[in-house]
Design a protein around this motif. Sequence first.
Motif, PDB file in Angstrom:
ATOM      1  N   ASN A 258       0.840  -1.278   0.009  1.00 29.84           N
ATOM      2  CA  ASN A 258       0.070   0.014  -0.147  1.00 29.84           C
ATOM      3  C   ASN A 258       0.833   1.308   0.064  1.00 29.84           C
ATOM      4  OD1 ASN A 258      -2.964  -0.450   0.061  1.00 29.84           O
ATOM      5  ND2 ASN A 258      -2.551  -1.670   1.701  1.00 29.84           N
ATOM      6  N   ALA A 259       1.919   1.333   0.618  1.00 30.10           N
ATOM      7  CA  ALA A 259       2.912   2.486   0.751  1.00 30.10           C
ATOM      8  C   ALA A 259       3.411   2.441  -0.654  1.00 30.10           C
ATOM      9  CB  ALA A 259       3.898   2.067   1.862  1.00 30.10           C
ATOM     10  N   LEU A 260       3.952   1.574  -1.311  1.00 28.39           N
ATOM     11  CA  LEU A 260       4.545   1.748  -2.623  1.00 28.39           C
ATOM     12  C   LEU A 260       3.262   2.156  -3.704  1.00 28.39           C
ATOM     13  CD1 LEU A 260       6.336  -1.484  -3.051  1.00 28.39           C
ATOM     14  CD2 LEU A 260       7.446   0.850  -3.044  1.00 28.39           C
ATOM     15  N   ILE A 261       2.138   1.673  -3.418  1.00 34.58           N
ATOM     16  CA  ILE A 261       0.840   2.158  -4.373  1.00 34.58           C
ATOM     17  C   ILE A 261       0.708   3.694  -4.204  1.00 34.58           C
ATOM     18  CG2 ILE A 261      -1.502   1.982  -4.844  1.00 34.58           C
ATOM     19  CD1 ILE A 261      -1.139  -0.938  -4.431  1.00 34.58           C
ATOM     20  N   TYR A 262       0.771   4.007  -2.838  1.00 38.99           N
ATOM     21  CA  TYR A 262       0.374   5.366  -2.675  1.00 38.99           C
ATOM     22  C   TYR A 262       1.354   6.377  -3.087  1.00 38.99           C
ATOM     23  CZ  TYR A 262      -1.096   9.389   0.278  1.00 38.99           C
ATOM     24  OH  TYR A 262      -1.313  10.632   0.973  1.00 38.99           O
ATOM     25  N   PHE A 263       2.761   6.070  -3.033  1.00 41.79           N
ATOM     26  CA  PHE A 263       3.591   6.957  -3.494  1.00 41.79           C
ATOM     27  C   PHE A 263       3.710   6.924  -4.973  1.00 41.79           C
ATOM     28  CE2 PHE A 263       5.211   8.971   0.283  1.00 41.79           C
ATOM     29  CZ  PHE A 263       5.110   7.997   1.322  1.00 41.79           C
ATOM     30  N   GLY A 264       3.477   5.667  -5.558  1.00 42.49           N
ATOM     31  CA  GLY A 264       3.399   5.871  -7.056  1.00 42.49           C
ATOM     32  C   GLY A 264       2.426   6.727  -7.541  1.00 42.49           C
ATOM     33  N   VAL A 265       1.351   6.875  -7.003  1.00 39.39           N
ATOM     34  CA  VAL A 265      -0.073   7.428  -7.501  1.00 39.39           C
ATOM     35  C   VAL A 265       0.377   8.989  -7.104  1.00 39.39           C
ATOM     36  CG1 VAL A 265      -2.515   7.996  -6.792  1.00 39.39           C
ATOM     37  CG2 VAL A 265      -1.645   5.668  -6.974  1.00 39.39           C
TER      38      VAL A 265
ATOM     39  N   ILE B 124       2.201  10.035  -9.825  1.00 41.76           N
ATOM     40  CA  ILE B 124       1.611  10.284 -11.219  1.00 41.76           C
ATOM     41  C   ILE B 124       0.990  11.418 -10.984  1.00 41.76           C
ATOM     42  CG2 ILE B 124      -0.469   9.274 -12.304  1.00 41.76           C
ATOM     43  CD1 ILE B 124       0.695   6.438 -11.416  1.00 41.76           C
ATOM     44  N   ASN B 125       0.293  11.911  -9.694  1.00 44.73           N
ATOM     45  CA  ASN B 125      -0.541  13.184  -9.523  1.00 44.73           C
ATOM     46  C   ASN B 125       0.417  14.199  -9.807  1.00 44.73           C
ATOM     47  OD1 ASN B 125      -3.122  11.952  -8.912  1.00 44.73           O
ATOM     48  ND2 ASN B 125      -2.649  11.815  -6.706  1.00 44.73           N
ATOM     49  N   LYS B 126       1.761  14.082  -9.586  1.00 41.81           N
ATOM     50  CA  LYS B 126       2.368  15.412  -9.932  1.00 41.81           C
ATOM     51  C   LYS B 126       2.698  15.812 -11.322  1.00 41.81           C
ATOM     52  CE  LYS B 126       5.507  15.842  -6.069  1.00 41.81           C
ATOM     53  NZ  LYS B 126       5.818  17.118  -5.890  1.00 41.81           N
TER      54      LYS B 126
ATOM     55  N   GLU C  72      -5.306   9.126 -16.864  1.00 37.57           N
ATOM     56  CA  GLU C  72      -4.723   9.717 -15.721  1.00 37.57           C
ATOM     57  C   GLU C  72      -5.307   7.862 -14.648  1.00 37.57           C
ATOM     58  OE1 GLU C  72      -5.465  12.918 -13.352  1.00 37.57           O
ATOM     59  OE2 GLU C  72      -4.779  11.869 -11.815  1.00 37.57           O
ATOM     60  N   THR C  73      -6.526   7.886 -14.731  1.00 38.70           N
ATOM     61  CA  THR C  73      -7.165   6.729 -14.142  1.00 38.70           C
ATOM     62  C   THR C  73      -6.590   5.403 -14.701  1.00 38.70           C
ATOM     63  OG1 THR C  73      -8.974   8.020 -14.142  1.00 38.70           O
ATOM     64  CG2 THR C  73      -9.416   5.741 -13.531  1.00 38.70           C
ATOM     65  N   THR C  74      -6.449   5.156 -15.936  1.00 43.09           N
ATOM     66  CA  THR C  74      -5.811   4.126 -16.448  1.00 43.09           C
ATOM     67  C   THR C  74      -4.520   3.532 -15.948  1.00 43.09           C
ATOM     68  OG1 THR C  74      -7.306   4.322 -18.437  1.00 43.09           O
ATOM     69  CG2 THR C  74      -5.631   2.716 -18.596  1.00 43.09           C
ATOM     70  N   ILE C  75      -3.703   4.849 -15.908  1.00 40.56           N
ATOM     71  CA  ILE C  75      -2.249   4.514 -15.748  1.00 40.56           C
ATOM     72  C   ILE C  75      -2.346   4.231 -14.102  1.00 40.56           C
ATOM     73  CG2 ILE C  75      -0.256   5.783 -15.277  1.00 40.56           C
ATOM     74  CD1 ILE C  75      -0.744   7.522 -17.686  1.00 40.56           C
ATOM     75  N   LYS C  76      -3.082   4.852 -13.265  1.00 41.26           N
ATOM     76  CA  LYS C  76      -3.172   4.620 -11.900  1.00 41.26           C
ATOM     77  C   LYS C  76      -3.541   2.976 -11.734  1.00 41.26           C
ATOM     78  CE  LYS C  76      -3.822   9.164 -10.029  1.00 41.26           C
ATOM     79  NZ  LYS C  76      -4.857   9.853  -9.484  1.00 41.26           N
ATOM     80  N   LEU C  77      -4.533   2.726 -12.436  1.00 41.45           N
ATOM     81  CA  LEU C  77      -5.120   1.385 -12.238  1.00 41.45           C
ATOM     82  C   LEU C  77      -4.129   0.378 -12.721  1.00 41.45           C
ATOM     83  CD1 LEU C  77      -8.839   1.226 -13.461  1.00 41.45           C
ATOM     84  CD2 LEU C  77      -7.889   0.344 -11.469  1.00 41.45           C
ATOM     85  N   ILE C  78      -3.410   0.419 -13.728  1.00 44.62           N
ATOM     86  CA  ILE C  78      -2.353  -0.379 -14.253  1.00 44.62           C
ATOM     87  C   ILE C  78      -1.180  -0.386 -13.386  1.00 44.62           C
ATOM     88  CG2 ILE C  78      -0.708  -0.742 -16.103  1.00 44.62           C
ATOM     89  CD1 ILE C  78      -2.702   0.421 -18.204  1.00 44.62           C
TER      90      ILE C  78
END
Lengths: 148, 127
Positions: free
Chosen positions: B43-50, B53-55, B64-70
């Motif tokens: 979850n920490a890795l997902i959170y920081f990755g997202v 991506i938000n940056k 944006e949603t597709t990239i986050k999901l993938i």
Amino acid sequence: MQLTMKNRQDIENPAVTIEYRELTENVKRVCDFVRGIDKTILCKKEGQSYSIFAGDIYYIESVDKKTFIYDKSDVYQTNLRLIELDEMLSNVGFVRVSKSTILNVETLSSVKNLANSKLEAVLTNGERICVSRKYLKDIREVLIRRNR
Amino acid sequence: MRKNILNIFAMTGVTLVVLSLVALCYKASFLCLDTVFQALGVNALIYFGVYIINKFEIPYFLLETTIKLIYSIGLILVFGMIFGWYSSLSVTVLTVMSLAILLICTFLDTLSINGEINEINQLIQDK
């Protein structure tokens, strides 16, 4: 903080005198704001040069490495970069709302959450601009400081 | 920083609840302790990755949603292999679980954003 206003016909330009016992943060904020409100920015429109008061600016946007200044109904271009304007105007009520836009919070009418999870700021002249969610906290802080 | 840490713990909490529900369906009676820390780490890795991506402030919502999901589901499937989750869960179940967790977290995030927006609009009214 007490506010006293006097209508004087013998002076040309408005003058602000701030009386204080101690130079607190609030007093410094008022001083910065007053100094900043008279700030002007040199811009161009259709080959003509203009000096725009900071207080008249609604928002500033950077597109294709060009900086555009929007007032109530017109748009101008300036040679200053967005980052320079951000530093210049940050203590007079301007806040960054996206990577390419800084906004005068005095012109903010409301913020809306759109269906596509984007945010939109509605300005007092009816214009709408995109707001990035990561700057919501900054907008909130500027409004809190403004309202103190 | 504090808010980021709280968000990661909240996501981990949601993950463990969803995992527990799935485990109940499989008539399991316990969760392993290492699963808790594995869930926290992923979850920490997902959170920081997202967060990264938000940056980029991608202007297209679907992209944006597709990239986050993938990214999120890809990370979960990869760590599923590393941690041996497939011995107890199939890829399909893990994917569906991930989607459920992401939906719940998105919903909670939307509630939080709406709260901030309401506060800002109130400050605008008060100025």
